[in-house]
Design a protein around this motif. Structure first.
Motif: not given
Length: 282
Positions: A139-148
């Motif tokens: 469930r963390t994909s959207v949260i970490y997208a900017p970091l990616a």
């Protein structure tokens, strides 16, 4: 792939049970896994030394050996790793053969990575990978997208300093950026991260622990960049593999590492060659 409530617990608790180093593995297991790893390494060294026929021959031998390994290897967990390793010579052989038949353009990546989706899908289904193991239920994909994206840009800047890649798109128009983004995220990034992180790293973790799995899969990711013919590129992409592998261990999200990988290639082969490193500021 299947998601079974009886087999897989919550994603946060499932991987907390895997130690950083599994002291209970057998020496025999290490030996059996080391053989295909060394074969892939030797084959890639031949490519690094600009001896493609030897590289192809070693990869073919590795491919045949791994395909027939189930006959004499009885341990399921080792067979799973061997089957995962089988994807590496397939990746290289398809990669080497494609420029022979087509001029290398951005669309060549589609022709290379689209066929690879079939053996990847076979491994995922035959080994009954769950969505959690692949990294499709985090469930963390959207949260970490900017970091990616930020991490991908940083890696691209470093890699460009080593190989000074040429651009694969004619300009920085919306259409060109959209084309390279689709190819690099949904074909190159997705397929390679499925191979190196979702499949190979996950299977190595289950047998040897988090740390050995991270180191081995990252090293193999780096050595598979031997075609650039520079040791610095192999070392740098091994470090990049460590970063993305660690991100996968912490987030258990395939989209996060696929976006990171795709962003690297978007900047490396699209944006930076046109505007220069550090957005042309230095």
């Amino acid at each position: 792939m299947e998601s079974n409530q009886n087999d897989v617990k919550n994603i946060d608790t499932t991987y907390r049970t895997i130690p950083y180093f599994n002291y209970e593995f057998k020496n025999k297991d290490v030996g059996l896994v080391a053989i295909p790893v060394l074969m892939v390494v030797f084959a890639e060294l031949m490519l690094y030394l600009q001896k493609p026929p030897f590289a192809i021959g070693l990869h073919v031998i590795t491919l045949v050996g791994l395909a027939t390994s189930t006959i004499w290897i009885k341990e399921t967990h080792i067979n799973n790793i061997c089957q995962a390793m089988l994807l590496l010579p397939i990746l290289r052989l398809v990669n080497i053969s494609m420029p022979t038949f087509f001029e290398m353009t951005i669309y060549s990546f589609v022709l290379i990575y689209l066929p690879l989706m079939f053996p990847v899908y076979y491994v995922l289904t035959s080994q009954k990978f769950t969505f959690e193991q692949v990294g499709l239920k985090a469930r963390t994909s959207v949260i970490y997208a900017p970091l990616a994206v930020i991490v991908g840009l940083a890696i691209a800047e470093g890699e460009y300093a080593i190989i000074s890649a040429s651009y694969l798109i004619p300009d920085l128009s919306f259409t060109s950026i959209l084309e390279i983004s689709i190819v690099m995220i949904f074909f190159v990034g997705l397929v390679e991260e499925l191979i190196f992180r979702s499949i190979l790293q996950t299977r190595l973790e289950e047998s040897f622990g988090l740390l050995p799995a991270l180191l081995v899969s990252s090293f193999l990711f780096g050595i598979m960049h031997s075609g650039y013919g520079t040791l610095y590129e192999i070392l740098f992409t091994s470090v990049a593999g460590l970063i993305m592998g660690y991100m996968f261990q912490k987030t258990r999200s395939l989209p996060v590492v696929a976006i990171t990988h795709g962003t690297v290639n978007i900047f490396l082969f699209g944006i930076i060659p046109h505007i220069g490193p550090t957005f042309g500021l230095l």
